[in-house]
Design a protein around this motif. Structure first.
Motif, PDB file in Angstrom:
ATOM      1  N   GLY A 134       0.805  -1.215   0.000  1.00 22.45           N
ATOM      2  CA  GLY A 134       0.000   0.000   0.000  1.00 22.45           C
ATOM      3  C   GLY A 134       0.831   1.254   0.000  1.00 22.45           C
ATOM      4  N   PHE A 135       1.891   1.287   0.808  1.00 21.98           N
ATOM      5  CA  PHE A 135       2.700   2.490   0.951  1.00 21.98           C
ATOM      6  C   PHE A 135       3.709   2.650  -0.185  1.00 21.98           C
ATOM      7  N   SER A 136       4.103   1.552  -0.818  1.00 19.40           N
ATOM      8  CA  SER A 136       5.135   1.621  -1.855  1.00 19.40           C
ATOM      9  C   SER A 136       4.560   1.710  -3.266  1.00 19.40           C
ATOM     10  N   TRP A 192       8.775  14.280  -7.050  1.00 17.18           N
ATOM     11  CA  TRP A 192       8.881  13.744  -5.682  1.00 17.18           C
ATOM     12  C   TRP A 192       7.510  13.359  -5.131  1.00 17.18           C
ATOM     13  N   ALA A 193       6.507  14.195  -5.391  1.00 18.71           N
ATOM     14  CA  ALA A 193       5.148  13.888  -4.920  1.00 18.71           C
ATOM     15  C   ALA A 193       4.653  12.577  -5.526  1.00 18.71           C
ATOM     16  N   GLY A 194       4.867  12.411  -6.824  1.00 24.15           N
ATOM     17  CA  GLY A 194       4.425  11.181  -7.483  1.00 24.15           C
ATOM     18  C   GLY A 194       5.152   9.952  -6.991  1.00 24.15           C
ATOM     19  N   GLY A 195       6.410  10.145  -6.564  1.00 21.18           N
ATOM     20  CA  GLY A 195       7.205   9.006  -6.108  1.00 21.18           C
ATOM     21  C   GLY A 195       7.036   8.668  -4.647  1.00 21.18           C
ATOM     22  N   SER A 196       6.406   9.561  -3.870  1.00 23.32           N
ATOM     23  CA  SER A 196       6.384   9.353  -2.417  1.00 23.32           C
ATOM     24  C   SER A 196       4.999   9.242  -1.795  1.00 23.32           C
ATOM     25  N   ILE A 197       3.985   9.854  -2.392  1.00 25.76           N
ATOM     26  CA  ILE A 197       2.648   9.887  -1.781  1.00 25.76           C
ATOM     27  C   ILE A 197       1.882   8.622  -2.173  1.00 25.76           C
ATOM     28  N   HIS A 198       1.037   8.143  -1.275  1.00 28.19           N
ATOM     29  CA  HIS A 198       0.488   6.794  -1.385  1.00 28.19           C
ATOM     30  C   HIS A 198      -0.624   6.640  -2.437  1.00 28.19           C
ATOM     31  N   LEU A 320       5.298   1.356  12.072  1.00 25.24           N
ATOM     32  CA  LEU A 320       5.737   0.834  10.771  1.00 25.24           C
ATOM     33  C   LEU A 320       5.265   1.730   9.638  1.00 25.24           C
ATOM     34  N   ALA A 321       4.013   2.194   9.724  1.00 20.32           N
ATOM     35  CA  ALA A 321       3.476   3.071   8.677  1.00 20.32           C
ATOM     36  C   ALA A 321       4.273   4.370   8.590  1.00 20.32           C
ATOM     37  N   ALA A 322       4.614   4.933   9.746  1.00 17.99           N
ATOM     38  CA  ALA A 322       5.386   6.183   9.755  1.00 17.99           C
ATOM     39  C   ALA A 322       6.771   5.967   9.157  1.00 17.99           C
ATOM     40  N   LEU A 323       7.437   4.878   9.554  1.00 22.29           N
ATOM     41  CA  LEU A 323       8.782   4.608   9.041  1.00 22.29           C
ATOM     42  C   LEU A 323       8.746   4.248   7.557  1.00 22.29           C
ATOM     43  N   SER A 324       7.712   3.517   7.132  1.00 27.29           N
ATOM     44  CA  SER A 324       7.589   3.175   5.713  1.00 27.29           C
ATOM     45  C   SER A 324       7.394   4.429   4.877  1.00 27.29           C
ATOM     46  N   THR A 325       6.559   5.341   5.358  1.00 31.30           N
ATOM     47  CA  THR A 325       6.357   6.616   4.660  1.00 31.30           C
ATOM     48  C   THR A 325       7.667   7.384   4.538  1.00 31.30           C
ATOM     49  N   ALA A 326       8.422   7.406   5.619  1.00 35.98           N
ATOM     50  CA  ALA A 326       9.700   8.124   5.606  1.00 35.98           C
ATOM     51  C   ALA A 326      10.690   7.493   4.633  1.00 35.98           C
ATOM     52  N   VAL A 327      10.752   6.168   4.604  1.00 37.95           N
ATOM     53  CA  VAL A 327      11.669   5.473   3.701  1.00 37.95           C
ATOM     54  C   VAL A 327      11.299   5.734   2.248  1.00 37.95           C
ATOM     55  N   VAL A 328      10.018   5.609   1.921  1.00 33.48           N
ATOM     56  CA  VAL A 328       9.566   5.829   0.543  1.00 33.48           C
ATOM     57  C   VAL A 328       9.824   7.271   0.128  1.00 33.48           C
ATOM     58  N   ALA A 329       9.526   8.221   1.019  1.00 30.56           N
ATOM     59  CA  ALA A 329       9.744   9.641   0.695  1.00 30.56           C
ATOM     60  C   ALA A 329      11.227   9.945   0.502  1.00 30.56           C
ATOM     61  N   ALA A 330      12.073   9.406   1.375  1.00 26.10           N
ATOM     62  CA  ALA A 330      13.520   9.661   1.264  1.00 26.10           C
ATOM     63  C   ALA A 330      14.091   9.021   0.004  1.00 26.10           C
TER      64      ALA A 330
END
Length: 342
Positions: A134-136, A192-198, A320-330
């Protein structure tokens, strides 16, 4: 003759059992679509919230449960398959090989890191997979599609959908603001928005807020992530088949297919659209059908978001959701910086 009569009786019984829930999902989707016309907020986001409100106020009769479950599983797969007709591979490749490579890296790193972090947190495999996909990849639709492959617990799928809504919505203002603070041009912020937002709808909201042509590239990058849904689910399905063989001696029919039918249909429709032979009118009609079916499915999934169950699940999925969001965004930011103009 007796077999035919038995079949007809069974179909009528199933129809009576499913009708209340299916009609409820139709009404929920209609309310969400009307709200979208008035507010321009994503109908799928509205549907999830509406379903969650009804579920947590106990406004849904028990007799609706079978039909709502049917919509969350079967109708969802139809919507995911139809989503393929909205993709044109050539448009995505037009971003450049560097950005295409960055999209692949975002999905691979996002899924891999989420699975590893979730394991470290002691979260079960199925819930980790749902959150990772979902997040990736593409938010709630990817959660539900992955659920169709791994057959996770209903509460796990509902939890993952709720987390997608929460963190994806938070990213809508964060990405444009952070991009400005980093001195990025609008084009790169859009990438960046297209690559990071769910969610696709969340990307549209962020891209519109950025302005300066960022919306187009943001949506193209997001659709690139969506296109990876099919191969990712094929890999997950193959992995689950092997785990099934190792963990228990099961009949061949109980093993998940290597490529689920709805995933194959999604990929086939994407390839068909990319040939240019599909008339625009057909694409528009299918887009409406896809929106309606996915909105119905998101309402049904929202009905499974039980706040009491989320509380029982503890803070680990939230972490996990917070860290996954951070990893995908970074990862997306690094990909845009290093490969976005390659």
């Amino acid at each position: 003759m007796s077999t035919t009569v038995t079949t007809r009786t069974s179909l009528r019984t199933s129809a009576r059992r499913l009708t209340p829930g299916v009609l409820t999902a139709i009404l929920g989707a209609a309310a969400a679509l009307v709200t979208t016309q008035l507010t321009r907020v994503s109908s799928m986001l509205v549907a999830i919230i509406l379903g969650a409100i009804l579920a947590n106020t106990r406004a849904l009769p028990l007799r609706t449960a079978p039909g709502i479950g049917f919509v969350a599983k079967r109708i969802l797969r139809v919507g995911v398959a139809l989503l393929g007709l909205q993709l044109v591979v050539g448009d995505i490749l037009g971003l450049g090989l560097g950005m295409v490579g960055a999209i692949v890296v975002v999905v691979v790193v996002g899924i891999g890191a989420t699975l590893l972090i979730g394991r470290w947190l002691g979260i079960g495999l199925t819930q980790r997979l749902l959150i990772a996909c979902g997040f990736s990849i593409c938010g709630a639709a990817a959660v539900a599609a992955a659920d169709g492959v791994i057959d996770a617990d209903e509460s796990e799928a509902a939890s993952a959908v709720g987390l997608v809504v929460l963190f994806g919505t938070l990213m809508i203002p964060i990405v444009p603001l952070a991009g400005r603070l980093l001195g990025m041009p609008d084009h790169e912020i859009g990438l960046w928005a297209g690559g990071s937002i769910h969610e696709v709808a969340q990307v549209v909201a962020a891209g519109g807020a950025i302005g300066g042509g960022a919306l187009t590239v943001a949506v193209l990058v997001k659709l690139g992530r969506v296109l990876l849904l099919a191969p990712v689910l094929a890999v997950v399905s193959l992995w689950m088949r092997r785990r099934t063989d190792v963990t228990r001696s099961s009949s061949r029919s109980s093993r998940p297919p290597i490529v689920p039918l709805f995933v194959a249909a999604f990929l086939a429709l994407a390839l068909l659209r990319s040939t240019g032979v599909v008339p625009t009118g057909v694409v528009d009609v299918v887009h409406v059908a896809q929106t309606v079916t996915l909105t119905m499915a998101m309402f049904a999934l929202g009905c499974g978001v039980r706040l009491a169950a989320l509380r029982r699940g503890g803070v680990r999925p939230l972490i996990l959701a917070a860290l996954s969001t951070a990893v995908v965004a970074a990862t997306a930011l690094l990909g845009v910086t290093l490969l976005g103009t390659a």
